[in-house]
Design an enzyme around this catalytic site. Structure first.
Site, PDB file in Angstrom:
ATOM      1  N   ASP A  12       0.443  -1.033  -0.008  1.00 38.65           N
ATOM      2  CA  ASP A  12       0.135  -0.207  -0.089  1.00 38.65           C
ATOM      3  C   ASP A  12       0.671   1.289  -0.053  1.00 38.65           C
ATOM      4  OD1 ASP A  12      -2.303  -1.472   0.221  1.00 38.65           O
ATOM      5  OD2 ASP A  12      -2.212  -2.043   2.620  1.00 38.65           O
ATOM      6  N   LYS A  15       1.661   1.794  -5.172  1.00 38.96           N
ATOM      7  CA  LYS A  15       2.646   1.515  -6.131  1.00 38.96           C
ATOM      8  C   LYS A  15       1.957   1.614  -7.583  1.00 38.96           C
ATOM      9  CE  LYS A  15       2.830  -2.800  -4.526  1.00 38.96           C
ATOM     10  NZ  LYS A  15       3.093  -2.672  -3.021  1.00 38.96           N
ATOM     11  N   GLY A  39      -4.694  -4.225  -3.972  1.00 37.63           N
ATOM     12  CA  GLY A  39      -5.458  -3.756  -4.428  1.00 37.63           C
ATOM     13  C   GLY A  39      -4.935  -1.527  -4.650  1.00 37.63           C
ATOM     14  N   HIS A  40      -4.871  -1.946  -5.953  1.00 36.17           N
ATOM     15  CA  HIS A  40      -4.446  -0.913  -6.753  1.00 36.17           C
ATOM     16  C   HIS A  40      -4.672   0.402  -7.181  1.00 36.17           C
ATOM     17  CE1 HIS A  40      -0.305  -3.487  -7.322  1.00 36.17           C
ATOM     18  NE2 HIS A  40      -0.574  -3.197  -5.223  1.00 36.17           N
ATOM     19  N   GLN A 220       2.279  -6.294  -3.372  1.00 35.05           N
ATOM     20  CA  GLN A 220       2.630  -6.549  -2.386  1.00 35.05           C
ATOM     21  C   GLN A 220       3.965  -5.925  -2.326  1.00 35.05           C
ATOM     22  OE1 GLN A 220       1.670  -9.706  -3.177  1.00 35.05           O
ATOM     23  NE2 GLN A 220      -0.892  -8.872  -2.768  1.00 35.05           N
TER      24      GLN A 220
HETATM   25  P1  IMP Z   1      -2.671 -12.594   1.864  1.00 35.33           P
HETATM   26  O1  IMP Z   1      -1.567 -12.434   0.315  1.00 35.33           O
HETATM   27  O2  IMP Z   1      -4.140 -12.761   1.672  1.00 35.33           O
HETATM   28  O3  IMP Z   1      -2.487 -14.040   2.111  1.00 35.33           O
HETATM   29  O4  IMP Z   1      -2.534 -12.037   3.318  1.00 35.33           O
HETATM   30  C1  IMP Z   1      -1.190 -11.929   4.312  1.00 35.33           C
HETATM   31  C2  IMP Z   1      -0.673 -11.011   4.894  1.00 35.33           C
HETATM   32  O5  IMP Z   1      -0.343 -10.010   3.146  1.00 35.33           O
HETATM   33  C3  IMP Z   1      -1.961 -10.060   4.789  1.00 35.33           C
HETATM   34  O6  IMP Z   1      -1.262  -9.739   6.518  1.00 35.33           O
HETATM   35  C4  IMP Z   1      -2.203  -8.770   4.436  1.00 35.33           C
HETATM   36  O7  IMP Z   1      -3.195  -7.915   4.785  1.00 35.33           O
HETATM   37  C5  IMP Z   1      -0.882  -8.808   3.254  1.00 35.33           C
HETATM   38  N1  IMP Z   1      -0.985  -8.220   2.122  1.00 35.33           N
HETATM   39  C6  IMP Z   1      -1.352  -9.286   1.024  1.00 35.33           C
HETATM   40  N2  IMP Z   1      -1.540  -7.899   0.156  1.00 35.33           N
HETATM   41  C7  IMP Z   1      -1.083  -6.661   0.437  1.00 35.33           C
HETATM   42  C8  IMP Z   1      -1.478  -5.762  -0.588  1.00 35.33           C
HETATM   43  O8  IMP Z   1      -1.686  -5.836  -1.836  1.00 35.33           O
HETATM   44  N3  IMP Z   1      -1.484  -4.605   0.271  1.00 35.33           N
HETATM   45  C9  IMP Z   1      -0.961  -4.300   2.148  1.00 35.33           C
HETATM   46  N4  IMP Z   1      -0.821  -5.936   2.775  1.00 35.33           N
HETATM   47  C10 IMP Z   1      -1.068  -6.643   1.943  1.00 35.33           C
END
Ligand code: IMP
Length: 432
Positions: A12, A15, A39-40, A220
């Site tokens: 977040d 990007k 989520g961009h 991420q």
């Molecule tokens: P998962 O990727 O849904 O398995 O989540 C694993 C961890 O990564 C959690 O703490 C999510 O909140 C975090 N996470 C996954 N994708 C994002 C992103 O695009 N932005 C911020 N945090 C993310």
């Protein structure tokens, strides 16, 4: 020019915005990891575009590629392609045949696994990302190309179901008819996506050889990387620049320019260590000013001060050439601004990020207070002139550049594409 945009913190960072901003300099935009856990948001002329699976470069590039390292929810992708076409985006879309498929059953598994983890639950986005990567590495996963054969989809669903039966026994997928329906829905979705499917590593190579400029967009961020992040509170893919080699099949040696995206403060969704985290009224204030709520989940984000030791590590791990600094407009609205300048344990300064619970508990942080620059007026932002920015803000940027030994090439002062300054003399500014 071959570029890569990566998150240097916990995700977040902005990007999406930076990838879109750079979009006029690159003809091809490639995603190589994660799925719709990302989520961009991109804002152009006041209109908001949300990307979950597509690269945020989609609005401006000729070609968008969803690489093999991704995990794709085909139903979500069909919706996103339709939205993109509604917004008059004409980019050609290429989906790797070897990307893995997130099914509705994986979303149930994501929730169930979180329940089992109990105290160690990570706060995932519940999009089925982790369980889909588990199946990929268990070699039971469904690839995009498998969706072209109903019999294979059925067989793979049955295999996954048998392997994870204990977690699925109370779900609707305990019923064979529900599994059969899921298989045929996926097969139908596969038919709709078939025209876009390719061996995208070959496509990217061809585009590269024909002289196209390519921008890889990481989802991420470094601190969510499965190997180098704050394990186990991480995502299930590698999110470092080097991961593009395997997640898109393109050699990292050919990447000319890596830009690390850094938010002017820190934020994080989900559980896990967050050394510079703020609490109480100060955190609430920053969260409200910055509207720090998850794009994918709507969850309130945890917030904190900029963490330079963490950034030092991320910059090295990604071999970043320059930074894009976002949300300076937000941070300036606070009266007091702090920056973490070092990590110490037993009185000694560390040159690494501890990632064991014990080491993290003993960590002592050193902070430096910076002067606030206040709320920016629209006129200052419109000038697009770094030199015309408030002195205190320029001091903040200088501190980052000096402490981290890296130029800040892009400064972002608002969510819109137009509220962005590309610094004069930076490598990107010299590109047509
Ligand atoms: P998962 O990727 O849904 O398995 O989540 C694993 C961890 O990564 C959690 O703490 C999510 O909140 C975090 N996470 C996954 N994708 C994002 C992103 O695009 N932005 C911020 N945090 C993310």
């Amino acid at each position: 020019m071959i570029g890569a945009v990566l998150g240097m913190q916990f995700g977040d960072e902005g990007k999406g915005k930076i990838t879109d901003f750079l979009g006029d300099k690159f003809q091809v935009a490639v995603r190589f990891n994660g799925g719709n856990n990302a989520g961009h948001t991109v804002v152009v002329d006041g209109r908001k575009y949300k990307f979950r699976l597509m690269s945020s470069g989609a609005l401006r590039s000729e070609t968008v590629v969803l690489g093999n390292g991704m995990v794709i929810d085909p139903f979500a992708l069909i919706e996103e392609i339709a939205n993109l076409r509604d917004s008059k985006c004409k980019a050609e879309i290429k989906i790797s045949k070897m990307a893995h498929v997130v099914t509705p059953m994986h979303k149930i598994l994501d929730l169930k696994e979180e329940e089992v983890r109990s105290k160690l639950s990570l706060g995932t986005t519940a999009q089925g990302i982790g369980p889909t990567y588990e199946d990929k590495y268990a070699r039971t996963g469904i690839r995009m190309t498998d969706l072209q054969n109903l019999e294979i989809v059925r067989e793979k669903i049955e295999t996954i179901f048998k392997m994870k039966q204990s977690l699925l026994s109370e779900s609707e997928y305990n019923d064979p008819a529900a599994r059969e329906k899921m298989a045929s829905d996926l097969f139908e979705a596969g038919k709709r996506l078939e025209p876009y499917m390719e061996y995208t590593e070959v496509t990217i190579r061809r585009l590269y050889e024909s002289g196209k400029s390519i921008l890889f967009e990481g989802a991420q961020a470094t601190m969510l990387d499965i190997d180098f992040g704050m394990y186990p509170f991480v995502t299930s893919s590698n999110a470092l620049a080097g991961a593009l080699s395997l997640g898109a099949g393109f050699p990292f040696r050919k990447v000319d320019y890596v830009i690390g995206v850094v938010k002017a403060y820190m934020s994080k969704v989900g559980a896990g260590p967050f050394p510079t985290e703020l609490e109480g009224a100060e955190a609430d204030r920053l969260r409200e000013i910055g509207q720090e709520y998850g794009t994918a989940t709507g969850r309130p984000r945890r917030v904190g001060w900029l963490d330079l030791p963490m950034l030092k590590y991320s910059i090295k791990m990604n071999d970043a050439d320059a930074l894009a600094l976002t949300r300076l407009d937000t941070l300036g609205e606070l009266d007091k601004i702090m920056v973490c300048t070092s990590y110490k344990r037993d009185g000694k300064e560390l040159d690494y990020i501890p990632r064991s619970f014990k080491e993290l508990e003993d960590l002592k942080l050193t902070f430096r207070e910076m002067k606030s620059w206040g709320k920016l007026d629209a006129e200052t932002i419109r000038k697009h002139d770094f030199d015309a920015l408030p002195m205190e803000m320029k001091d903040y940027v200088s501190l980052i550049e000096k402490e981290l030994n890296i130029p800040v090439d892009i400064v972002s002062l608002g969510e819109g594409r137009e509220n962005t300054i590309l610094r004069k003399g930076s490598r990107l500014s010299l590109l047509k």
